[in-house]
Design a protein around this motif. Structure first.
Motif, mmCIF file in Angstrom:
data_model
loop_
_atom_site.group_PDB
_atom_site.id
_atom_site.type_symbol
_atom_site.label_atom_id
_atom_site.label_comp_id
_atom_site.label_asym_id
_atom_site.label_seq_id
_atom_site.Cartn_x
_atom_site.Cartn_y
_atom_site.Cartn_z
ATOM 1 N N SER A 134 -4.053 -11.992 -17.793
ATOM 2 C CA SER A 134 -5.029 -11.403 -18.715
ATOM 3 C C SER A 134 -6.454 -11.595 -18.212
ATOM 4 O O SER A 134 -7.320 -10.747 -18.430
ATOM 5 N N THR A 135 -6.701 -12.710 -17.528
ATOM 6 C CA THR A 135 -8.022 -12.941 -16.945
ATOM 7 C C THR A 135 -8.347 -11.857 -15.921
ATOM 8 O O THR A 135 -9.460 -11.299 -15.916
ATOM 9 N N PHE A 136 -7.393 -11.548 -15.071
ATOM 10 C CA PHE A 136 -7.616 -10.490 -14.083
ATOM 11 C C PHE A 136 -7.731 -9.120 -14.765
ATOM 12 O O PHE A 136 -8.468 -8.243 -14.291
ATOM 13 N N ALA A 137 -7.002 -8.944 -15.879
ATOM 14 C CA ALA A 137 -7.140 -7.703 -16.638
ATOM 15 C C ALA A 137 -8.569 -7.550 -17.146
ATOM 16 O O ALA A 137 -9.132 -6.450 -17.152
ATOM 17 N N ARG A 138 -9.163 -8.666 -17.584
ATOM 18 C CA ARG A 138 -10.545 -8.609 -18.075
ATOM 19 C C ARG A 138 -11.506 -8.260 -16.949
ATOM 20 O O ARG A 138 -12.503 -7.577 -17.158
ATOM 21 N N LEU A 139 -11.231 -8.773 -15.754
ATOM 22 C CA LEU A 139 -12.064 -8.396 -14.609
ATOM 23 C C LEU A 139 -11.995 -6.893 -14.374
ATOM 24 O O LEU A 139 -13.005 -6.241 -14.088
ATOM 25 N N GLY A 140 -10.779 -6.347 -14.526
ATOM 26 C CA GLY A 140 -10.626 -4.902 -14.366
ATOM 27 C C GLY A 140 -11.408 -4.122 -15.396
ATOM 28 O O GLY A 140 -12.084 -3.132 -15.071
ATOM 29 N N SER A 141 -11.320 -4.555 -16.658
ATOM 30 C CA SER A 141 -12.056 -3.856 -17.722
ATOM 31 C C SER A 141 -13.556 -4.079 -17.601
ATOM 32 O O SER A 141 -14.352 -3.228 -18.005
ATOM 33 N N PHE A 142 -13.963 -5.213 -17.035
ATOM 34 C CA PHE A 142 -15.385 -5.498 -16.825
ATOM 35 C C PHE A 142 -15.979 -4.553 -15.784
ATOM 36 O O PHE A 142 -17.095 -4.051 -15.931
ATOM 37 N N ILE A 143 -15.207 -4.292 -14.726
ATOM 38 C CA ILE A 143 -15.682 -3.432 -13.637
ATOM 39 C C ILE A 143 -15.618 -1.955 -14.006
ATOM 40 O O ILE A 143 -16.428 -1.143 -13.531
ATOM 41 N N ALA A 144 -14.674 -1.587 -14.891
ATOM 42 C CA ALA A 144 -14.439 -0.171 -15.212
ATOM 43 C C ALA A 144 -15.697 0.600 -15.609
ATOM 44 O O ALA A 144 -15.912 1.718 -15.110
ATOM 45 N N PRO A 145 -16.566 0.068 -16.504
ATOM 46 C CA PRO A 145 -17.758 0.839 -16.882
ATOM 47 C C PRO A 145 -18.675 1.141 -15.702
ATOM 48 O O PRO A 145 -19.295 2.207 -15.642
ATOM 49 N N PHE A 146 -18.761 0.221 -14.753
ATOM 50 C CA PHE A 146 -19.611 0.450 -13.586
ATOM 51 C C PHE A 146 -19.043 1.549 -12.709
ATOM 52 O O PHE A 146 -19.792 2.339 -12.119
#
Length: 487
Positions: A417-429
């Motif tokens: 889930s931590t890596f999933a959050r990294l993915g969602s964090f980068i998505a807007p950029f």
């Protein structure tokens, strides 16, 4: 070799008691799920006309000291704190802090659940979510709002992760394929009802209160939600496990005569296989198979989240009525949920997940050839790609639960889930790169790489949940598990 689930044989695969707990968890998760999709109402691109001298009431003119906002759709945090022009990045920052909170919450609650129990982690996460969503509605300064978004994120990370695991562990092996779809009901319910609630309230503060305060009753879950019997057995708490299993069996009209034998055998096996009574994140990297599975699942989760949340934000920018667009995209997830159940029942885990990733990648690539003037087709392709990402994400949750043993299951889910959050964090950029073909290519290539990695994970369809790291390491075929060794 038999592959019966001994827990299922004594309490039933999903009886009346599990249905009751599932209902409570589903309702309790709604505040968290609302926070996942409300960004389009809380911090949207605010529409305004500029009243500055020389601006001549130009729409969205920058820089602008005297904007007049269009609040016909929603009075948002963007309009309250003038998150426009050079302050627009602050809206993205607030949403990013939510994802940072989810990352921290996934790690924190994953550890709490494995070390101190599923019950405690669940209650803390659900109550934290209600408290800080409500407090965010009273924020008078932007920094207060950002802090609340971070704390809301921690509760969301814990609620999503721990609620999923406790339901899986209370259920029998034969019912897990149905849970793959059923556990998505809170998200879909929140996704469909959020635009309806927002349509009538028209104010982001009221929206936050409406999606939190009515759920304050979750504090009473402490006296209602049980501990996971599988966790109790793994921790060596045999008497508590026996009493709980007898209670559940009676509620489900099952016999209780064989429960002590089941618990004793499961406990003996878990003690033979491991030297410690609880797992940690370090255990995810101590042994070869677990280490490989941990790294691959973490990146697969990254790809799932990266694509799903990127597409979700893209829908909020499409032309047309935002309320209708959101309801349509949410409604398509209902047949997607049914497909997830069907795929879990009749398809191999890896095949089903790879198919979902492939659908997402294909529809994303079609964006590169479809004329921008075809608004309806663009919306359809966006919804299809979102559906593919959603079904992949839903199936990856179950897949990950089945891959890892009980002693580190929540820790493994927390890391993923931590890596999933990294993915969602980068998505807007990635969405905001400004060159559409570059954005689409990045999302597509990432999804295709996740497809490739899935081939290196074990097939887990119809397995019995393993308890210890030793069982996972020495079983070349995890679906071939003796019922006396696993619960």
């Amino acid at each position: 070799m038999a592959n019966d689930d001994s827990i299922e044989t004594v309490i039933g695969r999903f009886g009346r008691y599990q249905i009751w707990i599932f209902f409570l968890i589903t309702v309790g998760r709604l505040p968290a799920e609302y926070q996942l999709t409300n960004v389009v109402f809380l911090t949207p691109n605010a529409e305004y006309v500029c009243n500055d001298i020389g601006a001549n009431y130009t729409a969205n003119y920058c820089p602008c000291d005297n904007p007049e906002y269009d609040i016909s759709i929603m009075r948002s945090a963007s309009s309250d704190w003038n998150l426009i022009c050079d302050r627009r990045q602050l809206a993205s920052f607030a949403q990013s802090m939510l994802q940072v909170g989810v990352l921290i919450g996934s790690l924190f609650y994953g550890y709490i659940a494995d070390r101190y129990g599923r019950k405690l982690a669940n209650i803390l996460a659900l109550v934290t979510e209600v408290i800080f969503v409500a407090l965010s509605a009273f924020a008078t300064e932007f920094w207060m709002f950002v802090i609340c978004r971070f704390l809301v994120g921690t509760g969301f990370g814990g609620a999503t992760l721990c609620c999923y695991v406790i339901i899986i562990e209370l259920s029998g092996k034969s019912f897990r394929p149905y849970l793959t779809g059923l556990l998505e009901i809170p998200f879909i319910a929140a996704y469909i009802t959020l635009p309806v609630i927002a349509y009538f309230l028209k104010d982001w503060r009221d929206l936050q209160l409406a999606s939190s305060v009515p759920f304050a009753f979750t504090i009473f879950y402490y006296w209602i939600i049980p501990e996971s019997p599988r966790w109790l057995i793994t921790m060596g708490k045999k008497e508590e496990a026996v009493q709980l299993l007898k209670y559940i069996a009676k509620k489900n009209n099952m016999l209780v005569d064989d429960i002590e034998r089941v618990v004793d055998k499961a406990y003996e096996e878990s003690q033979d296989e491991r030297k410690q009574q609880y797992g940690s994140y370090l255990d995810l990297f101590r042994t070869p198979k677990i280490r490989t599975y941990s790294m691959i699942t973490a990146f697969v989760w990254f790809c799932c989240s990266h694509s799903f949340y990127g597409i979700n934000q893209y829908i909020g920018r499409l032309d047309g009525n935002i309320y209708i667009n959101l309801v349509l995209s949410a409604a398509t997830l209902i047949p997607a949920m049914i497909y997830v159940v069907f795929a879990s029942l009749y398809l191999k885990r890896r095949l089903a997940i790879i198919a979902s990733f492939a659908l997402t990648a294909l529809t994303l690539f079609l964006f590169l050839v479809v004329p921008k003037s075809m608004d309806t087709l663009i919306l359809v392709l966006t919804i299809i790609s979102q559906t593919g990402a959603f079904t992949a994400f839903a199936q990856v949750y179950l897949f990950s639960c089945e891959i890892f043993p009980t002693v580190i299951r929540n820790s493994a889910m927390g890391l993923s889930s931590t890596f999933a959050r990294l993915g969602s964090f980068i998505a807007p950029f990635v969405v905001n790169i400004g060159i559409e073909w570059v954005t689409i290519t990045i999302f597509s290539v990432t999804v295709l790489f996740a497809c490739f990695l899935c081939f290196f994970l074990p097939e887990t369809k119809d397995i019995v949940l393993l308890n210890s790291i030793g069982q996972t390491e020495k079983d070349e075929a995890p679906h071939m598990v003796d019922d006396e060794r696993s619960v």
